[in-house]
Design a protein around this motif. Sequence first.
Motif, PDB file in Angstrom:
ATOM      1  N   GLU A 101       0.835  -1.205   0.000  1.00 23.39           N
ATOM      2  CA  GLU A 101       0.000   0.000   0.000  1.00 23.39           C
ATOM      3  C   GLU A 101       0.868   1.252   0.000  1.00 23.39           C
ATOM      4  OE1 GLU A 101      -3.270   0.017  -0.511  1.00 23.39           O
ATOM      5  OE2 GLU A 101      -3.006  -2.154  -0.715  1.00 23.39           O
ATOM      6  N   LYS A 104       2.248   1.700  -3.490  1.00 27.67           N
ATOM      7  CA  LYS A 104       1.229   2.240  -4.415  1.00 27.67           C
ATOM      8  C   LYS A 104       1.089   3.749  -4.241  1.00 27.67           C
ATOM      9  CE  LYS A 104      -2.405  -0.423  -3.680  1.00 27.67           C
ATOM     10  NZ  LYS A 104      -3.745  -1.026  -3.863  1.00 27.67           N
ATOM     11  N   GLU A 105       1.103   4.209  -2.993  1.00 23.50           N
ATOM     12  CA  GLU A 105       1.019   5.648  -2.737  1.00 23.50           C
ATOM     13  C   GLU A 105       2.250   6.368  -3.281  1.00 23.50           C
ATOM     14  OE1 GLU A 105      -1.504   7.526  -1.441  1.00 23.50           O
ATOM     15  OE2 GLU A 105      -2.598   5.632  -1.696  1.00 23.50           O
ATOM     16  N   TYR A 107       4.117   5.516  -5.845  1.00 27.07           N
ATOM     17  CA  TYR A 107       4.102   5.604  -7.311  1.00 27.07           C
ATOM     18  C   TYR A 107       2.885   6.333  -7.859  1.00 27.07           C
ATOM     19  CZ  TYR A 107       8.408   2.995  -7.640  1.00 27.07           C
ATOM     20  OH  TYR A 107       9.726   2.628  -7.537  1.00 27.07           O
ATOM     21  N   LYS A 108       2.063   6.871  -6.980  1.00 27.52           N
ATOM     22  CA  LYS A 108       1.083   7.873  -7.412  1.00 27.52           C
ATOM     23  C   LYS A 108       1.771   9.227  -7.591  1.00 27.52           C
ATOM     24  CE  LYS A 108      -3.066   5.843  -5.316  1.00 27.52           C
ATOM     25  NZ  LYS A 108      -4.064   5.998  -4.209  1.00 27.52           N
ATOM     26  N   LYS A 109       2.869   9.407  -6.849  1.00 21.24           N
ATOM     27  CA  LYS A 109       3.613  10.677  -6.913  1.00 21.24           C
ATOM     28  C   LYS A 109       4.728  10.641  -7.951  1.00 21.24           C
ATOM     29  CE  LYS A 109       3.044  11.295  -1.904  1.00 21.24           C
ATOM     30  NZ  LYS A 109       3.774  11.373  -0.620  1.00 21.24           N
TER      31      LYS A 109
END
Length: 244
Positions: A101, A104-105, A107-109
Amino acid sequence: GEHKLVMRYVTIWDVTKHRPGTFKETGFTYIHLAEEPQTQNWRYESEDSHLFVDQLEPHIRALYPNVKKMILLSSLVRGGSQFGDQPAAPAPHLDYFQGHEERKEFYKKYPLPVFFGNNKNEPNALMGTLDTEEYQYEIMLGVWKPLHPRKVCDIPLAVMDARTFKKENQIQNHLSLNILIGMFYNLNGAISYSPEQKWYYYPFQSTKDVLIFHQHSKNQWMANPHTAFINRNCPHDTESRQSA
Protein backbone atom coordinates in the motif's frame (compact mmCIF):
# COMPACT_ATOMS: atom_id res chain seq x y z
CA GLY A 1 8.88 13.06 9.03
CA GLU A 2 12.47 13.64 10.03
CA HIS A 3 14.33 10.88 11.83
CA LYS A 4 17.33 11.48 14.06
CA LEU A 5 20.43 9.39 13.33
CA VAL A 6 21.70 7.68 16.48
CA MET A 7 24.75 5.40 16.47
CA ARG A 8 24.50 2.04 18.25
CA TYR A 9 27.00 -0.70 19.00
CA VAL A 10 25.85 -4.10 17.73
CA THR A 11 27.35 -7.57 17.69
CA ILE A 12 27.78 -9.23 14.29
CA TRP A 13 28.06 -13.01 14.61
CA ASP A 14 30.29 -15.27 12.54
CA VAL A 15 27.97 -17.83 10.88
CA THR A 16 30.71 -20.47 10.88
CA LYS A 17 30.77 -20.39 14.69
CA HIS A 18 27.23 -19.37 15.58
CA ARG A 19 24.73 -21.24 13.40
CA PRO A 20 21.75 -18.94 13.01
CA GLY A 21 19.19 -21.42 11.61
CA THR A 22 17.80 -22.54 8.27
CA PHE A 23 17.04 -20.48 5.18
CA LYS A 24 13.29 -20.72 5.87
CA GLU A 25 13.85 -19.48 9.41
CA THR A 26 16.42 -16.72 8.91
CA GLY A 27 15.78 -15.68 5.30
CA PHE A 28 19.40 -16.12 4.26
CA THR A 29 21.92 -18.85 3.46
CA TYR A 30 25.31 -19.39 1.86
CA ILE A 31 25.85 -21.56 -1.21
CA HIS A 32 29.27 -22.93 -2.07
CA LEU A 33 29.62 -23.40 -5.83
CA ALA A 34 31.53 -26.43 -7.07
CA GLU A 35 33.17 -24.41 -9.84
CA GLU A 36 34.28 -20.82 -10.33
CA PRO A 37 31.57 -18.79 -12.13
CA GLN A 38 32.37 -18.21 -15.81
CA THR A 39 30.68 -14.81 -15.97
CA GLN A 40 33.22 -12.03 -16.57
CA ASN A 41 31.07 -8.91 -16.83
CA TRP A 42 29.10 -8.46 -13.59
CA ARG A 43 27.70 -5.04 -14.43
CA TYR A 44 23.96 -4.85 -15.17
CA GLU A 45 22.52 -7.48 -17.50
CA SER A 46 25.65 -8.26 -19.47
CA GLU A 47 26.22 -10.60 -22.38
CA ASP A 48 27.47 -13.40 -20.12
CA SER A 49 25.44 -12.85 -16.92
CA HIS A 50 23.23 -15.79 -17.91
CA LEU A 51 26.16 -18.15 -17.23
CA PHE A 52 26.03 -17.34 -13.52
CA VAL A 53 22.22 -17.42 -13.46
CA ASP A 54 22.24 -20.89 -15.06
CA GLN A 55 24.84 -22.08 -12.54
CA LEU A 56 22.84 -20.72 -9.61
CA GLU A 57 19.37 -21.84 -10.74
CA PRO A 58 19.45 -25.41 -9.34
CA HIS A 59 20.57 -24.06 -5.96
CA ILE A 60 17.67 -21.59 -5.90
CA ARG A 61 15.25 -24.32 -6.95
CA ALA A 62 16.44 -26.39 -4.00
CA LEU A 63 15.44 -23.48 -1.73
CA TYR A 64 12.16 -22.82 -3.59
CA PRO A 65 11.11 -26.12 -5.23
CA ASN A 66 7.80 -24.76 -6.55
CA VAL A 67 9.21 -21.75 -8.39
CA LYS A 68 8.03 -21.52 -12.01
CA LYS A 69 10.39 -18.91 -13.38
CA MET A 70 13.44 -16.90 -12.33
CA ILE A 71 14.68 -13.70 -13.93
CA LEU A 72 17.73 -11.54 -13.29
CA LEU A 73 16.62 -7.94 -12.90
CA SER A 74 19.89 -6.09 -12.36
CA SER A 75 23.47 -6.42 -11.22
CA LEU A 76 25.59 -3.90 -9.38
CA VAL A 77 29.32 -3.88 -8.64
CA ARG A 78 30.45 -2.35 -5.36
CA GLY A 79 34.05 -1.40 -4.72
CA GLY A 80 34.93 -1.22 -8.41
CA SER A 81 36.39 1.70 -10.36
CA GLN A 82 34.23 1.67 -13.49
CA PHE A 83 31.45 4.12 -14.29
CA GLY A 84 28.29 3.20 -12.37
CA ASP A 85 30.07 1.18 -9.67
CA GLN A 86 29.18 2.12 -6.11
CA PRO A 87 30.93 2.00 -2.74
CA ALA A 88 29.85 -0.45 -0.06
CA ALA A 89 26.60 0.55 1.63
CA PRO A 90 27.52 2.06 5.02
CA ALA A 91 24.25 1.69 6.97
CA PRO A 92 21.54 -0.93 7.60
CA HIS A 93 18.87 -0.71 4.93
CA LEU A 94 16.40 -2.52 2.72
CA ASP A 95 16.64 -1.90 -1.00
CA TYR A 96 12.83 -2.21 -1.19
CA PHE A 97 10.32 -1.21 1.48
CA GLN A 98 8.11 -4.07 2.67
CA GLY A 99 4.58 -2.72 2.14
CA HIS A 100 2.45 -2.73 -1.01
CA GLU A 101 0.00 0.00 0.00
CA GLU A 102 2.86 2.37 0.81
CA ARG A 103 4.48 1.56 -2.53
CA LYS A 104 1.23 2.24 -4.41
CA GLU A 105 1.02 5.65 -2.74
CA PHE A 106 4.66 6.35 -3.61
CA TYR A 107 4.10 5.60 -7.31
CA LYS A 108 1.08 7.87 -7.41
CA LYS A 109 3.61 10.68 -6.91
CA TYR A 110 6.49 9.34 -9.02
CA PRO A 111 6.68 7.47 -12.34
CA LEU A 112 7.79 3.85 -12.52
CA PRO A 113 11.19 3.67 -14.22
CA VAL A 114 11.22 2.81 -17.92
CA PHE A 115 14.53 3.12 -19.77
CA PHE A 116 14.67 2.91 -23.57
CA GLY A 117 11.22 1.35 -23.58
CA ASN A 118 12.29 -1.37 -21.13
CA ASN A 119 10.41 -1.75 -17.83
CA LYS A 120 12.23 -4.91 -16.69
CA ASN A 121 13.41 -3.62 -13.31
CA GLU A 122 12.69 -4.09 -9.63
CA PRO A 123 10.06 -1.36 -9.07
CA ASN A 124 7.99 -2.67 -11.98
CA ALA A 125 8.29 -6.23 -10.67
CA LEU A 126 7.17 -5.11 -7.22
CA MET A 127 4.18 -3.26 -8.65
CA GLY A 128 3.11 -6.28 -10.69
CA THR A 129 3.58 -4.73 -14.13
CA LEU A 130 5.77 -7.65 -15.21
CA ASP A 131 3.13 -10.21 -14.20
CA THR A 132 1.41 -12.37 -16.80
CA GLU A 133 -1.40 -14.91 -16.59
CA GLU A 134 1.21 -17.63 -16.17
CA TYR A 135 3.80 -15.90 -13.97
CA GLN A 136 3.28 -13.59 -11.00
CA TYR A 137 5.92 -11.93 -8.86
CA GLU A 138 6.39 -13.46 -5.39
CA ILE A 139 9.95 -13.19 -4.04
CA MET A 140 12.97 -10.99 -4.74
CA LEU A 141 16.25 -12.53 -3.62
CA GLY A 142 19.54 -10.74 -3.18
CA VAL A 143 22.57 -12.59 -4.52
CA TRP A 144 25.92 -11.35 -3.18
CA LYS A 145 29.35 -12.64 -4.10
CA PRO A 146 32.93 -11.35 -3.99
CA LEU A 147 34.70 -10.67 -7.29
CA HIS A 148 38.27 -10.29 -6.06
CA PRO A 149 40.27 -13.55 -6.00
CA ARG A 150 41.42 -12.95 -2.43
CA LYS A 151 38.83 -13.86 0.19
CA VAL A 152 36.86 -10.96 1.66
CA CYS A 153 37.90 -9.78 5.10
CA ASP A 154 37.29 -6.04 5.45
CA ILE A 155 33.94 -4.43 4.59
CA PRO A 156 32.00 -7.70 4.33
CA LEU A 157 28.22 -7.80 4.06
CA ALA A 158 26.18 -8.48 7.19
CA VAL A 159 22.53 -9.53 7.15
CA MET A 160 19.88 -9.42 9.84
CA ASP A 161 18.07 -12.62 10.83
CA ALA A 162 14.60 -12.00 9.35
CA ARG A 163 12.96 -13.37 12.50
CA THR A 164 14.39 -10.44 14.47
CA PHE A 165 13.24 -7.75 12.01
CA LYS A 166 9.93 -6.20 13.07
CA LYS A 167 7.58 -3.92 11.15
CA GLU A 168 7.95 -1.15 13.70
CA ASN A 169 11.67 -0.95 12.87
CA GLN A 170 11.12 -0.19 9.18
CA ILE A 171 11.11 3.44 8.04
CA GLN A 172 10.08 4.70 4.61
CA ASN A 173 12.93 6.21 2.62
CA HIS A 174 11.98 8.00 -0.60
CA LEU A 175 14.84 7.67 -3.04
CA SER A 176 15.33 9.58 -6.30
CA LEU A 177 18.47 8.96 -8.35
CA ASN A 178 19.57 10.61 -11.57
CA ILE A 179 21.33 7.73 -13.34
CA LEU A 180 21.97 9.77 -16.53
CA ILE A 181 19.65 7.62 -18.66
CA GLY A 182 16.78 8.96 -16.54
CA MET A 183 15.40 9.35 -13.06
CA PHE A 184 15.04 6.27 -10.87
CA TYR A 185 12.46 6.58 -8.10
CA ASN A 186 12.32 3.93 -5.40
CA LEU A 187 10.73 3.38 -2.02
CA ASN A 188 13.36 1.71 0.12
CA GLY A 189 13.61 1.12 3.84
CA ALA A 190 15.73 2.60 6.59
CA ILE A 191 16.10 0.53 9.75
CA SER A 192 15.70 1.62 13.35
CA TYR A 193 17.53 -0.15 16.15
CA SER A 194 16.12 -2.83 18.42
CA PRO A 195 18.15 -4.91 20.90
CA GLU A 196 16.32 -8.01 19.58
CA GLN A 197 17.98 -7.73 16.17
CA LYS A 198 20.62 -10.33 15.37
CA TRP A 199 23.25 -9.78 12.70
CA TYR A 200 25.46 -12.34 10.91
CA TYR A 201 28.31 -12.40 8.41
CA TYR A 202 30.43 -15.00 6.63
CA PRO A 203 34.19 -14.48 7.22
CA PHE A 204 36.70 -14.78 4.38
CA GLN A 205 34.01 -15.32 1.76
CA SER A 206 35.48 -16.51 -1.55
CA THR A 207 34.38 -15.99 -5.15
CA LYS A 208 32.69 -19.40 -5.03
CA ASP A 209 30.71 -18.54 -1.87
CA VAL A 210 27.37 -16.92 -2.65
CA LEU A 211 25.13 -15.25 -0.08
CA ILE A 212 21.41 -15.61 -0.82
CA PHE A 213 19.01 -13.41 1.13
CA HIS A 214 15.51 -11.94 0.88
CA GLN A 215 15.32 -8.45 -0.57
CA HIS A 216 11.50 -8.46 -0.59
CA SER A 217 8.59 -10.84 -0.18
CA LYS A 218 5.11 -10.22 -1.55
CA ASN A 219 2.89 -12.36 0.65
CA GLN A 220 4.90 -12.82 3.84
CA TRP A 221 6.95 -10.72 6.24
CA MET A 222 10.37 -12.01 5.16
CA ALA A 223 13.25 -9.65 4.45
CA ASN A 224 16.86 -9.28 5.53
CA PRO A 225 18.09 -5.77 6.25
CA HIS A 226 21.77 -5.66 5.35
CA THR A 227 24.85 -3.47 5.55
CA ALA A 228 28.58 -3.45 5.01
CA PHE A 229 30.73 -2.96 8.07
CA ILE A 230 34.36 -2.15 8.81
CA ASN A 231 36.26 -5.13 10.18
CA ARG A 232 39.32 -4.04 12.19
CA ASN A 233 40.54 -7.64 12.60
CA CYS A 234 41.91 -8.19 9.09
CA PRO A 235 45.44 -9.26 8.16
CA HIS A 236 47.44 -6.37 6.68
CA ASP A 237 47.85 -8.07 3.27
CA THR A 238 44.14 -8.39 2.51
CA GLU A 239 42.59 -6.04 -0.03
CA SER A 240 39.34 -4.08 0.02
CA ARG A 241 36.49 -6.18 -1.24
CA GLN A 242 34.91 -5.89 -4.63
CA SER A 243 31.56 -7.59 -5.02
CA ALA A 244 28.52 -8.05 -7.23
